[in-house]
Design an enzyme around this catalytic site. Structure first.
Site, PDB file in Angstrom:
ATOM      1  N   HIS A  80     -10.106  -7.430  11.834  1.00 57.09           N
ATOM      2  CA  HIS A  80      -9.234  -8.297  10.893  1.00 57.09           C
ATOM      3  C   HIS A  80     -10.166  -9.464   9.892  1.00 57.09           C
ATOM      4  O   HIS A  80      -9.853  -9.606   8.918  1.00 57.09           O
ATOM      5  CB  HIS A  80      -7.916  -8.251  11.528  1.00 57.09           C
ATOM      6  CG  HIS A  80      -7.741  -7.661  11.726  1.00 57.09           C
ATOM      7  ND1 HIS A  80      -7.754  -6.620  13.405  1.00 57.09           N
ATOM      8  CD2 HIS A  80      -5.879  -6.881  11.086  1.00 57.09           C
ATOM      9  CE1 HIS A  80      -6.039  -5.585  13.217  1.00 57.09           C
ATOM     10  NE2 HIS A  80      -6.046  -6.027  11.716  1.00 57.09           N
ATOM     11  N   GLY A 103       0.655  -1.011  -0.396  1.00 57.97           N
ATOM     12  CA  GLY A 103       0.124  -0.291  -0.166  1.00 57.97           C
ATOM     13  C   GLY A 103       1.152   0.777  -0.212  1.00 57.97           C
ATOM     14  O   GLY A 103       2.253   1.528  -0.141  1.00 57.97           O
ATOM     15  N   ASP A 104       0.239   2.660   1.146  1.00 53.39           N
ATOM     16  CA  ASP A 104       1.144   3.493   0.209  1.00 53.39           C
ATOM     17  C   ASP A 104       2.286   3.852   1.334  1.00 53.39           C
ATOM     18  O   ASP A 104       3.175   3.813   0.088  1.00 53.39           O
ATOM     19  CB  ASP A 104       0.051   4.617   0.799  1.00 53.39           C
ATOM     20  CG  ASP A 104      -0.713   4.732   2.310  1.00 53.39           C
ATOM     21  OD1 ASP A 104      -0.363   3.316   2.728  1.00 53.39           O
ATOM     22  OD2 ASP A 104      -0.835   5.563   2.529  1.00 53.39           O
ATOM     23  N   ASP A 154      -8.295  -1.338   1.669  1.00 51.01           N
ATOM     24  CA  ASP A 154      -9.263   0.447   1.516  1.00 51.01           C
ATOM     25  C   ASP A 154      -8.722   0.659   0.547  1.00 51.01           C
ATOM     26  O   ASP A 154      -9.833   1.616   0.888  1.00 51.01           O
ATOM     27  CB  ASP A 154      -7.855   1.512   2.660  1.00 51.01           C
ATOM     28  CG  ASP A 154      -8.207   0.775   4.677  1.00 51.01           C
ATOM     29  OD1 ASP A 154      -8.807  -0.102   4.541  1.00 51.01           O
ATOM     30  OD2 ASP A 154      -7.382   1.737   5.081  1.00 51.01           O
ATOM     31  N   ARG A 199     -34.145  -3.697  16.969  1.00 50.46           N
ATOM     32  CA  ARG A 199     -32.784  -3.480  17.385  1.00 50.46           C
ATOM     33  C   ARG A 199     -32.072  -2.059  16.381  1.00 50.46           C
ATOM     34  O   ARG A 199     -33.034  -2.266  15.238  1.00 50.46           O
ATOM     35  CB  ARG A 199     -31.766  -3.946  17.530  1.00 50.46           C
ATOM     36  CG  ARG A 199     -31.515  -4.863  19.142  1.00 50.46           C
ATOM     37  CD  ARG A 199     -31.040  -6.024  19.401  1.00 50.46           C
ATOM     38  NE  ARG A 199     -31.447  -5.981  20.706  1.00 50.46           N
ATOM     39  CZ  ARG A 199     -30.964  -7.677  21.368  1.00 50.46           C
ATOM     40  NH1 ARG A 199     -30.320  -8.376  20.121  1.00 50.46           N
ATOM     41  NH2 ARG A 199     -31.652  -7.659  22.427  1.00 50.46           N
TER      42      ARG A 199
HETATM   43  O1  F6P Z   1      -4.529  -0.330   5.807  1.00 49.76           O
HETATM   44  C1  F6P Z   1      -4.791  -1.252   5.409  1.00 49.76           C
HETATM   45  C2  F6P Z   1      -5.589  -1.053   7.517  1.00 49.76           C
HETATM   46  O2  F6P Z   1      -7.061  -2.719   7.851  1.00 49.76           O
HETATM   47  C3  F6P Z   1      -6.437   0.150   7.667  1.00 49.76           C
HETATM   48  O3  F6P Z   1      -8.141  -0.282   7.737  1.00 49.76           O
HETATM   49  C4  F6P Z   1      -6.510  -0.065   9.193  1.00 49.76           C
HETATM   50  O4  F6P Z   1      -6.580   1.347   9.646  1.00 49.76           O
HETATM   51  C5  F6P Z   1      -5.138  -0.789   9.977  1.00 49.76           C
HETATM   52  O5  F6P Z   1      -4.820  -1.910   8.160  1.00 49.76           O
HETATM   53  C6  F6P Z   1      -5.100  -1.696  10.965  1.00 49.76           C
HETATM   54  O6  F6P Z   1      -4.304  -2.197  10.615  1.00 49.76           O
HETATM   55  P1  F6P Z   1      -3.935  -3.471  11.822  1.00 49.76           P
HETATM   56  O7  F6P Z   1      -3.447  -4.943  10.754  1.00 49.76           O
HETATM   57  O8  F6P Z   1      -2.566  -3.016  12.462  1.00 49.76           O
HETATM   58  O9  F6P Z   1      -4.121  -2.878  12.599  1.00 49.76           O
END
Ligand code: F6P
Length: 365
Positions: free
Chosen positions: A288, A117-118, A142, A177
């Site tokens: 995750h 990624g970035d 993302d 709810r």
């Molecule tokens: O950038 C991808 C990402 O999944 C984000 O959406 C999230 O905030 C971050 O990584 C979570 O990172 P980690 O795996 O370190 O908790």
């Protein structure tokens, strides 16, 4: 003599469904099409610095495209230009980029493919300024890289989040709810927006559109009056109220992007509960689960296309580039351009307008 005879590949940053499809495509194309040797670095840039790698051949990349995770391992902590080590309880930072370059030279590597990624693409750009022949592959659930239409992994994450919304719907309706689903998306609300559209959310909260709790309450109350005694809210972890900040769960000091978000779903629920005391609210944090598991066919195919294109780019001398999807074509864009800006949701764009047209609230009006 050809310029490229042996290449390396690594996966950097947070994992994402489809990484193995890219690794497999890189190794197979390099071996079958060009007769190259291929090395995979273990745990991303850490493996490059520590000279930890494994040879990739047709056998060990076989049967992996449908598997989640990465057979090479990854880390979102190790930047060779700012390499953090701990000694006697203190964290030190040193530049280990020359060590990494020497490792590549000693191994006889002529090019490197970085799937990231970035953060990883920024590091790749720095390496390319030091003469390393590099091609990047855009990865992140993302979907926030501006230089490509889509990153691989995003659509699998949307699938997971949309499936979660479908399941929350039935239980929300049975119990009358409000269900809040917190999804990933630090600075861009793509997952929340797409999952919310697909999973029929009533309210979508994203970082690009600051929300007011009153607007959310108005939406829930309006539905209640129409006989819809349940509501579904999907909130990106990076969303924030107009008069407040993002909710930071914890800080990881050894990480180069130390902020870990989380908790906005709970905050939204508590703030709603102050006004709607008779309605029960429950919060689910998907976390995750969005990053794990088998990639959907779209991401396997996109990952494979990216992997093939990355090897071709190296062979054609298109160094310091990233492969990118534009329309239905895979092209290359300069790494400099790829890291320039994040792709964020346009609050005036088509998807937001479509959502508003069918009555979805973004909590802003
Ligand atoms: O950038 C991808 C990402 O999944 C984000 O959406 C999230 O905030 C971050 O990584 C979570 O990172 P980690 O795996 O370190 O908790």
């Amino acid at each position: 003599m050809r310029e490229i005879n042996q290449i390396g590949v690594l996966t950097g940053g947070g994992d994402c469904p489809g990484l193995n499809s890219v690794i497999r495509a890189v190794a197979k194309t390099a071996i079958i099409e060009y007769g190259l040797d291929v090395i995979g670095f273990v745990d991303g840039f850490k493996g490059l610095v520590e000279n930890n790698y494994k040879q990739l051949d047709l056998r060990n990349v076989s049967g992996i495209s449908h598997l989640g995770g990465t057979i090479l391992g990854t880390t979102n902590r190790d930047n060779p230009f700012n390499y953090l080590t701990e000694s006697q309880g203190k964290i030190q930072s040193t530049d280990q980029s020359d060590r990494a370059i020497n490792n590549m030279k000693n191994l006889g590597l002529d090019g490197l493919i970085v799937i990231g990624g970035d953060g990883s693409l920024n590091i790749s750009n720095q390496f390319s300024h030091k003469g390393v022949r590099i091609v990047g592959v855009p990865k992140t659930i993302d979907n926030d890289l501006a230089a490509t239409d889509v990153t691989f992994g995003f659509n699998t994450a949307v699938n997971t989040a949309s499936d979660a919304l479908d399941k929350l719907h039935t239980t929300a309706e049975s119990h009358h709810r409000v269900m809040v689903l917190e999804v990933m998306g630090r600075y861009a609300g793509w997952i929340a927006l797409h999952a919310g559209l697909s999973g029929s959310a009533d309210v979508i909260l994203i970082p690009e559109i600051p929300y007011n709790i009153e607007a959310i309450i108005a939406k829930i109350t309006q539905r209640y009056r129409q006989g819809k005694k349940f509501s579904i809210i999907v909130v990106a972890e990076g969303a924030a109220p107009a008069d407040g900040e993002m909710v930071v769960q914890n800080l990881v000091p050894t990480s180069h992007d130390p902020i870990r978000l989380g908790g906005i779903g709970q905050k939204v629920a508590e703030d709603i509960a102050k006004f709607l005391i008779d309605i029960e609210i429950r919060v689910t944090v998907l976390g995750h689960l969005q990053r794990g598991g088998s990639p959907i066919p779209y991401d396997r195919i996109l990952g494979t296309r990216y992997g093939v294109a990355a090897v071709e780019a190296l062979m054609e001398g298109k160094y310091a580039t990233m492969v990118s999807l534009r329309g239905n074509d895979i092209i290359t864009v300069p790494l400099e351009e790829a890291i320039k800006e994040l792709r964020r949701v346009n609050p005036e764009g088509n998807e937001v307008r479509v959502a508003r047209s069918i009555g979805i609230s973004f909590g802003d009006k």
